[in-house]
Scaffold this motif. Structure first.
Motif, mmCIF file in Angstrom:
data_model
loop_
_atom_site.group_PDB
_atom_site.id
_atom_site.type_symbol
_atom_site.label_atom_id
_atom_site.label_comp_id
_atom_site.label_asym_id
_atom_site.label_seq_id
_atom_site.Cartn_x
_atom_site.Cartn_y
_atom_site.Cartn_z
ATOM 1 N N LEU A 52 0.831 -1.205 0.000
ATOM 2 C CA LEU A 52 0.000 0.000 0.000
ATOM 3 C C LEU A 52 0.866 1.256 0.000
ATOM 4 O O LEU A 52 0.561 2.236 -0.683
ATOM 5 C CB LEU A 52 -0.923 -0.013 1.211
ATOM 6 N N SER A 76 -9.363 -4.358 4.750
ATOM 7 C CA SER A 76 -10.130 -3.267 4.138
ATOM 8 C C SER A 76 -10.970 -2.535 5.176
ATOM 9 O O SER A 76 -11.130 -1.309 5.104
ATOM 10 C CB SER A 76 -11.018 -3.812 3.020
ATOM 11 N N PHE A 83 -13.965 -0.970 -0.775
ATOM 12 C CA PHE A 83 -13.509 -2.336 -1.031
ATOM 13 C C PHE A 83 -14.523 -3.078 -1.887
ATOM 14 O O PHE A 83 -15.733 -2.966 -1.673
ATOM 15 C CB PHE A 83 -13.319 -3.064 0.309
ATOM 16 N N LEU A 121 -9.576 -0.819 -2.939
ATOM 17 C CA LEU A 121 -8.954 -2.113 -2.670
ATOM 18 C C LEU A 121 -9.801 -3.193 -3.342
ATOM 19 O O LEU A 121 -10.948 -3.418 -2.960
ATOM 20 C CB LEU A 121 -8.868 -2.357 -1.161
ATOM 21 N N CYS A 163 -5.450 -6.945 -4.702
ATOM 22 C CA CYS A 163 -4.974 -8.092 -3.914
ATOM 23 C C CYS A 163 -5.569 -9.343 -4.546
ATOM 24 O O CYS A 163 -6.784 -9.553 -4.458
ATOM 25 C CB CYS A 163 -5.405 -7.978 -2.454
#
Length: 333
Positions: A52, A76, A83, A121, A163
């Protein structure tokens, strides 16, 4: 009228050490929040925080049941960022990820409907279960932080981090990521099976009524402002020329290794520099040491090298080859 003074910024509007220290404390607190739901994955959480700080993407690899998805979902919530999750399947289409043009009968025009990639995210769950065409739909988003539809580029939110998870032991019905896409990931983190004591603690939590679907006990301890302050502070971390040369020597050694068919590209060298600086800053230092480089070499480089078939037959692993290179390339003092 006097304007209010922001004690965390100087007269030019730049972040001060106070802002950086606050950001470091907030990002360090993430491990404690994630530990409320996930047992024994502090190293993986640290790797995620480093990514990050570098505005990089993460590939999480582990056998089923090691809480890869829960780990990202918990992170998150602790980060207070937008997210979204996409479950990658063989029938997933590129437009299901990036978005597509939809005809609106009321206006008689096409309008763009954003896909789940428009978030801070993005969890790409089991990314190797979808065909290359859909995997490639993430390439532009990961590298350029934008999506192009019908020739128009649409910027993604800031921050934007992917991710992705994958299972290393299940090969039937999977599509391995090509080297070009693997190189887009800043780090590849291995999610280990918990130790015996950690597994006992996990069972005790479940026996006490823990529900992994209920993350209400996780509170936001950091946000976009903390990430921005941390990213700015990381860019000021000093790099000695000797340490820079050490990073280059390590990467060049992978290209000359008899066990590797593919060594680390120059992009990999810049990635190792970035992760080492982030780790140095998280550790409370404003300079990079050779030990920082050694600590981040395996997660940053393991997915950027390719073993020769004969080396694989002999039981060699990417981590093992990198370990040998770290042992033989002299580090500066």
């Amino acid at each position: 009228m006097n304007q209010p003074v922001d004690l965390d910024k100087d007269a030019a509007g730049h972040d001060t050490p106070a802002a950086a220290d606050g950001a470091r404390a907030a990002l360090t607190a993430l491990r404690g929040e994630v530990a409320k739901t996930v047992v024994g994955q502090d190293a993986v959480v640290t790797g995620l925080v480093i990514a990050l700080l570098c505005r990089g993407h993460v590939l999480l690899e582990g056998v089923p049941g090691t809480a890869k998805t829960l780990l990202v979902k918990t992170l998150s919530r602790a980060l207070d960022l937008d997210f979204k999750r996409v479950q990658f399947t063989p029938d997933l289409m590129p437009g299901d990820v990036t978005g597509s043009l939809i005809y609106d009968n009321r206006t008689a025009e096409f309008e763009f409907r954003e896909g789940p990639v428009f978030t801070n995210l993005l969890l790409a769950d089991e990314i190797n279960r979808t065909p290359p065409k859909t995997q490639a739909s993430l390439l532009e988003a990961m590298e350029e932080r934008q999506v192009s539809v019908e020739g128009a580029a649409r910027a993604l939110p800031n921050p934007f981090v992917v991710c992705a998870t994958q299972n290393p032991v299940e090969y039937e019905g999977t599509y391995p990521l090509p080297e070009a896409q693997l190189d887009r990931f800043l780090v590849k983190l291995t999610v280990p099976v918990p130790t015996r004591d950690e597994e006992i603690a996990m069972l005790q939590r479940h026996a006490a009524g823990f529900d992994p679907r209920d993350l209400s006990q996780v509170r936001p301890v950091a946000g976009a402002a903390d990430l921005a302050a941390g990213q700015a502070a990381v860019r000021t971390v000093h790099l000695d020329p000797k340490v820079a040369a050490y990073v280059v020597d390590l990467c060049r050694a992978t290209r000359q290794s008899p066990s590797l068919a593919l060594g680390v590209s120059p992009r990999g060298a810049t990635a190792l520099l970035a992760t080492s600086r982030a780790w140095a800053w998280l550790s409370g230092r404003d300079y990079v040491t050779p030990d920082d480089v050694k600590a981040l070499a395996r997660p940053t480089l393991r997915h950027r090298v390719q073993l020769k078939p004969e080396a694989e037959l002999e039981g060699a692993t990417a981590d093992g080859v990198l370990e040998g290179i770290l042992a033989h390339v002299p580090a500066p003092r």
